[in-house]
Design a protein around this motif. Structure first.
Motif, PDB file in Angstrom:
ATOM      1  N   PRO A 103       0.880  -1.135   0.093  1.00 12.97           N
ATOM      2  CA  PRO A 103      -0.091   0.044   0.012  1.00 12.97           C
ATOM      3  C   PRO A 103       0.842   1.282  -0.033  1.00 12.97           C
ATOM      4  CG  PRO A 103      -0.371  -1.443   1.768  1.00 12.97           C
ATOM      5  CD  PRO A 103       0.643  -1.880   1.210  1.00 12.97           C
ATOM      6  N   LEU A 104       2.371   1.071   0.326  1.00 15.03           N
ATOM      7  CA  LEU A 104       2.997   2.432   0.527  1.00 15.03           C
ATOM      8  C   LEU A 104       3.654   2.575  -0.548  1.00 15.03           C
ATOM      9  CD1 LEU A 104       4.479   1.652   4.001  1.00 15.03           C
ATOM     10  CD2 LEU A 104       2.504   3.175   3.511  1.00 15.03           C
ATOM     11  N   SER A 105       4.288   1.662  -1.276  1.00 19.68           N
ATOM     12  CA  SER A 105       5.161   2.037  -2.379  1.00 19.68           C
ATOM     13  C   SER A 105       4.994   0.923  -3.375  1.00 19.68           C
ATOM     14  CB  SER A 105       6.689   2.193  -1.981  1.00 19.68           C
ATOM     15  OG  SER A 105       7.607   1.983  -2.803  1.00 19.68           O
ATOM     16  N   GLY A 106       4.809   1.557  -4.557  1.00 19.79           N
ATOM     17  CA  GLY A 106       4.771   0.572  -5.659  1.00 19.79           C
ATOM     18  C   GLY A 106       6.151  -0.008  -6.224  1.00 19.79           C
ATOM     19  N   SER A 107       7.032   0.968  -6.135  1.00 13.59           N
ATOM     20  CA  SER A 107       8.441   0.420  -6.794  1.00 13.59           C
ATOM     21  C   SER A 107       9.011  -0.355  -5.651  1.00 13.59           C
ATOM     22  CB  SER A 107       9.232   1.541  -6.919  1.00 13.59           C
ATOM     23  OG  SER A 107       9.305   2.556  -5.932  1.00 13.59           O
ATOM     24  N   GLY A 108       8.815  -0.156  -4.314  1.00 12.80           N
ATOM     25  CA  GLY A 108       9.345  -0.625  -3.293  1.00 12.80           C
ATOM     26  C   GLY A 108       8.531  -2.374  -3.243  1.00 12.80           C
ATOM     27  N   ALA A 109       7.332  -2.141  -3.536  1.00 10.63           N
ATOM     28  CA  ALA A 109       6.864  -3.674  -3.377  1.00 10.63           C
ATOM     29  C   ALA A 109       7.250  -4.470  -4.729  1.00 10.63           C
ATOM     30  CB  ALA A 109       5.170  -3.413  -3.637  1.00 10.63           C
ATOM     31  N   LEU A 110       7.589  -3.684  -5.867  1.00  9.55           N
ATOM     32  CA  LEU A 110       8.066  -4.284  -6.982  1.00  9.55           C
ATOM     33  C   LEU A 110       9.527  -5.030  -6.712  1.00  9.55           C
ATOM     34  CD1 LEU A 110       6.735  -4.777  -9.793  1.00  9.55           C
ATOM     35  CD2 LEU A 110       7.701  -2.785 -10.702  1.00  9.55           C
ATOM     36  N   GLY A 111      10.105  -4.065  -6.013  1.00  6.45           N
ATOM     37  CA  GLY A 111      11.677  -4.451  -5.856  1.00  6.45           C
ATOM     38  C   GLY A 111      11.531  -5.955  -4.914  1.00  6.45           C
ATOM     39  N   ILE A 112      10.582  -5.864  -3.877  1.00  6.77           N
ATOM     40  CA  ILE A 112      10.394  -7.053  -3.014  1.00  6.77           C
ATOM     41  C   ILE A 112       9.922  -8.051  -3.700  1.00  6.77           C
ATOM     42  CG2 ILE A 112       9.407  -8.216  -1.031  1.00  6.77           C
ATOM     43  CD1 ILE A 112       9.103  -5.436   0.349  1.00  6.77           C
ATOM     44  N   LEU A 113       9.114  -8.153  -4.652  1.00  8.39           N
ATOM     45  CA  LEU A 113       8.443  -9.254  -5.519  1.00  8.39           C
ATOM     46  C   LEU A 113       9.524  -9.768  -6.440  1.00  8.39           C
ATOM     47  CD1 LEU A 113       6.140 -10.840  -6.986  1.00  8.39           C
ATOM     48  CD2 LEU A 113       5.964  -9.002  -8.540  1.00  8.39           C
TER      49      LEU A 113
ATOM     50  N   PRO B  66      -2.377  -8.462 -15.164  1.00 15.45           N
ATOM     51  CA  PRO B  66      -1.559  -7.805 -14.247  1.00 15.45           C
ATOM     52  C   PRO B  66       0.015  -7.931 -15.153  1.00 15.45           C
ATOM     53  CG  PRO B  66      -2.356  -9.937 -13.376  1.00 15.45           C
ATOM     54  CD  PRO B  66      -2.724  -9.752 -14.864  1.00 15.45           C
ATOM     55  N   ALA B  67       0.034  -7.225 -16.222  1.00 19.00           N
ATOM     56  CA  ALA B  67       1.100  -7.039 -17.153  1.00 19.00           C
ATOM     57  C   ALA B  67       2.226  -7.252 -16.575  1.00 19.00           C
ATOM     58  CB  ALA B  67       0.919  -6.038 -18.033  1.00 19.00           C
ATOM     59  N   THR B  68       2.687  -6.245 -15.552  1.00 17.81           N
ATOM     60  CA  THR B  68       4.114  -5.961 -15.167  1.00 17.81           C
ATOM     61  C   THR B  68       4.485  -7.486 -14.303  1.00 17.81           C
ATOM     62  OG1 THR B  68       3.493  -3.861 -14.518  1.00 17.81           O
ATOM     63  CG2 THR B  68       5.606  -4.587 -13.631  1.00 17.81           C
ATOM     64  N   ILE B  69       3.657  -7.781 -13.638  1.00 20.12           N
ATOM     65  CA  ILE B  69       3.999  -9.136 -12.653  1.00 20.12           C
ATOM     66  C   ILE B  69       4.196 -10.249 -13.575  1.00 20.12           C
ATOM     67  CG2 ILE B  69       3.248 -10.438 -10.959  1.00 20.12           C
ATOM     68  CD1 ILE B  69       1.160  -7.875 -10.187  1.00 20.12           C
ATOM     69  N   ILE B  70       3.243 -10.248 -14.620  1.00 13.86           N
ATOM     70  CA  ILE B  70       3.512 -11.528 -15.746  1.00 13.86           C
ATOM     71  C   ILE B  70       4.973 -11.301 -16.325  1.00 13.86           C
ATOM     72  CG2 ILE B  70       2.888 -12.556 -17.894  1.00 13.86           C
ATOM     73  CD1 ILE B  70       0.068 -11.765 -16.919  1.00 13.86           C
ATOM     74  N   GLY B  71       5.394 -10.037 -16.678  1.00 12.08           N
ATOM     75  CA  GLY B  71       6.759  -9.625 -16.959  1.00 12.08           C
ATOM     76  C   GLY B  71       7.671 -10.303 -15.926  1.00 12.08           C
ATOM     77  N   ILE B  72       7.628  -9.877 -15.074  1.00 13.25           N
ATOM     78  CA  ILE B  72       8.660 -10.222 -13.877  1.00 13.25           C
ATOM     79  C   ILE B  72       9.131 -11.792 -13.817  1.00 13.25           C
ATOM     80  CG2 ILE B  72       9.047 -10.359 -11.280  1.00 13.25           C
ATOM     81  CD1 ILE B  72       8.331  -7.648 -11.345  1.00 13.25           C
ATOM     82  N   ARG B  73       7.809 -12.581 -13.773  1.00 11.54           N
ATOM     83  CA  ARG B  73       7.780 -13.879 -13.644  1.00 11.54           C
ATOM     84  C   ARG B  73       8.146 -14.527 -14.974  1.00 11.54           C
ATOM     85  NH1 ARG B  73       4.424 -16.552 -10.332  1.00 11.54           N
ATOM     86  NH2 ARG B  73       3.877 -18.035 -11.912  1.00 11.54           N
ATOM     87  N   ALA B  74       8.081 -13.954 -16.252  1.00 12.59           N
ATOM     88  CA  ALA B  74       8.559 -14.533 -17.502  1.00 12.59           C
ATOM     89  C   ALA B  74      10.055 -14.097 -17.565  1.00 12.59           C
ATOM     90  CB  ALA B  74       7.969 -13.947 -18.430  1.00 12.59           C
ATOM     91  N   ALA B  75      10.429 -13.240 -16.876  1.00 13.89           N
ATOM     92  CA  ALA B  75      11.890 -12.729 -16.854  1.00 13.89           C
ATOM     93  C   ALA B  75      12.664 -14.005 -15.901  1.00 13.89           C
ATOM     94  CB  ALA B  75      12.205 -11.381 -16.568  1.00 13.89           C
ATOM     95  N   ALA B  76      12.037 -14.544 -14.880  1.00 15.00           N
ATOM     96  CA  ALA B  76      12.381 -15.204 -14.066  1.00 15.00           C
ATOM     97  C   ALA B  76      12.488 -16.889 -14.474  1.00 15.00           C
ATOM     98  CB  ALA B  76      11.844 -15.182 -12.780  1.00 15.00           C
ATOM     99  N   ASN B  77      11.988 -16.971 -15.723  1.00 10.96           N
ATOM    100  CA  ASN B  77      11.826 -18.244 -16.265  1.00 10.96           C
ATOM    101  C   ASN B  77      10.747 -19.046 -15.825  1.00 10.96           C
ATOM    102  OD1 ASN B  77      14.237 -17.722 -18.017  1.00 10.96           O
ATOM    103  ND2 ASN B  77      15.475 -18.281 -16.374  1.00 10.96           N
ATOM    104  N   SER B  78       9.662 -18.627 -15.419  1.00 10.82           N
ATOM    105  CA  SER B  78       8.700 -19.376 -15.128  1.00 10.82           C
ATOM    106  C   SER B  78       8.083 -20.120 -16.139  1.00 10.82           C
ATOM    107  CB  SER B  78       7.505 -18.345 -14.663  1.00 10.82           C
ATOM    108  OG  SER B  78       6.065 -19.006 -14.367  1.00 10.82           O
ATOM    109  N   THR B  79       7.729 -21.431 -15.712  1.00  9.39           N
ATOM    110  CA  THR B  79       7.003 -22.345 -16.813  1.00  9.39           C
ATOM    111  C   THR B  79       5.741 -22.000 -17.093  1.00  9.39           C
ATOM    112  OG1 THR B  79       6.238 -23.612 -14.850  1.00  9.39           O
ATOM    113  CG2 THR B  79       8.160 -24.476 -16.027  1.00  9.39           C
ATOM    114  N   ASN B  80       4.900 -21.057 -16.579  1.00 10.20           N
ATOM    115  CA  ASN B  80       3.540 -20.680 -16.695  1.00 10.20           C
ATOM    116  C   ASN B  80       3.521 -19.225 -16.173  1.00 10.20           C
ATOM    117  OD1 ASN B  80       1.016 -20.132 -17.768  1.00 10.20           O
ATOM    118  ND2 ASN B  80       0.372 -21.845 -16.769  1.00 10.20           N
ATOM    119  N   ALA B  81       4.048 -18.120 -16.496  1.00  8.82           N
ATOM    120  CA  ALA B  81       3.887 -16.842 -16.229  1.00  8.82           C
ATOM    121  C   ALA B  81       2.690 -16.383 -16.026  1.00  8.82           C
ATOM    122  CB  ALA B  81       4.773 -15.863 -17.123  1.00  8.82           C
TER     123      ALA B  81
END
Lengths: 178, 232
Positions: A98-108, B163-178
């Motif tokens: 909820p606080l930071s999109g870029s921070g959360a993206l970093g953690i993810l 969730p395009a960004t997240i799918i991108g991150i998963r694909a970049a990390a070699n997910s079998t089904n991003a």
């Protein structure tokens, strides 16, 4: 199949809107170029008006993050979150989101890299990221743009919704992929 | 609410950083180790992030102008009203205070549609546009109306299709089904949107969040502007 359709929609959406709106306006006899620029002029005002609110919220979030308060909070809450089946590794993401999109993206990215995208933690983190929003940023920007300072029940309502998104992400991951 | 949260974040952060300057926590034991580093990091962090706040706002000018320009065409041509009419039955239940034919309805629909479609940074300008339309209906200008709170809650919890960004991150990390996360994300955001709507409707009736009685229209704060007055 469903996925391909969604991808096509997302790629087409903006170009289509950019073509269709002026075309419709032109057919209605509007001077589309002039009308566009009148609207576009407001963009600058809005951006300037939200700066003080963004500075306020970003300063507080930065202090909270760099001080390590986030980790302390995660540590205090960890007994509670393990009850609903959330691994401790995912907890900082839940707090950062909820606080930071870029921070959360970093953690993810970090979680996906260390545990793998197809691990329970990787999946849970991905779903959680997609199911929640940077509530405090949106709040600052939306209310800041109209100079509303008394946000009434907006914060509790939005945070409850975030909590619902987080819990749903945990439960759905455990049910679907567990 | 935001006052308390804001102050608490600053106070807690500075307190913890100060403690961190003096003490070290290693394996459950507390060691005395004076250093200035945590506070120095905190300071440079604040300076960096406020600079980023301004960069972000200025960066918004372009995309904001593009959308507000298009929205102006959509508004003047009557397109927004057509869109608003299509979803009228749902909208009058969610936003009972907004007159069904008011331009705000169309703007709200566009804003929510943008966040559902995952248009990301296009959702912000459209949301701001909707907020400004709602502000023209707001009787107490420094206080959020019920409709504004509903828009806020729905925007931050809205259903996400891709969730395009997240799918991108998963694909970049070699997910079998991003993209396997699409269905759970749609489901989870559906739940959170439902919760957002129910919570907003319940909380707006509580005495502690009561909307102030009107009669204050003439005593607006000095920085009040009315950016969409030409829509009137």
């Amino acid at each position: 199949m469903f996925e391909t359709i969604l991808n096509v929609i997302s790629a087409l959406a903006i170009p289509l809107i950019i073509v269709l709106i002026p075309l419709y306006g032109y057919r209605k006899g509007l001077k589309v170029y002039e009308v566009f620029t009148v609207g576009a002029k407001e963009g600058f005002d809005v951006a300037l008006r939200i700066i003080p609110y963004l500075v306020a919220i970003f300063a507080a979030i930065s202090i909270f993050r760099t001080s390590g308060a986030m980790q302390v909070l995660s540590w205090i809450m960890s007994p509670l979150t393990s009850l609903i089946g959330m691994p401790g590794d995912v907890l900082p993401l839940a707090f950062m989101r909820p606080l930071s999109g870029s921070g959360a993206l970093g953690i993810l990215s970090e979680l996906v890299k260390t545990h793998g995208p197809d691990s329970t933690i990787g999946r849970m983190a991905s779903i959680m990221m997609g199911s929640t929003e940077t509530t405090f940023y949106v709040l600052a920007v939306y209310f800041g743009s109209v100079s509303v300072t008394n946000s009434r029940h907006a914060v509790p309502a939005a945070l409850t919704a975030d909590l619902a998104g987080i819990i749903s992400a945990v439960v759905l991951t455990n049910v679907i992929f567990g | 609410m935001i006052n308390v949260i804001w102050l608490a974040m600053i106070l807690i952060g500075v307190t913890i950083a100060s403690a961190d300057c003096l003490l070290d926590f290693v394996d459950g034991s507390i060691l005395w180790s004076p250093t200035m580093e945590p506070l120095v990091n905190l300071t440079s962090g604040v300076f960096d992030s406020v600079k980023f706040a301004v960069t972000l706002a200025i960066g918004l000018v372009g995309i904001m102008s593009l959308w507000l320009g298009l929205m102006k065409i959509a508004e003047k041509s009557g397109l927004i009203n057509i869109v608003a009419k299509a979803v009228k039955p749902v909208m009058i239940r969610l936003f009972p205070e907004v007159p069904p034919d008011h331009p705000a309805m169309g703007s709200i629909v566009m804003a929510i549609a943008a966040s559902v479609l995952g248009l990301g940074n296009s959702a912000t300008p459209l949301g701001l546009k909707a907020m400004q339309e709602l502000q023209t209906l707001n009787k107490v200008k420094d206080t959020a109306s019920n409709a504004m709170c509903m828009l806020m809650a729905m925007s931050t919890s809205s259903v996400t299709l891709i969730p395009a960004t997240i799918i991108g991150i998963r694909a970049a990390a070699n997910s079998t089904n991003a993209s396997e996360i699409i269905a759970p994300v749609i489901l989870a955001t559906g739940i959170s949107t439902t919760v957002a709507i129910i919570m907003t409707k319940i909380l707006e009736k509580l005495p502690r969040f009561r909307y102030p009685d009107t009669g204050e229209e003439s005593s607006l704060p000095e920085n009040q502007q009315n950016p969409s007055q030409e829509n009137a």
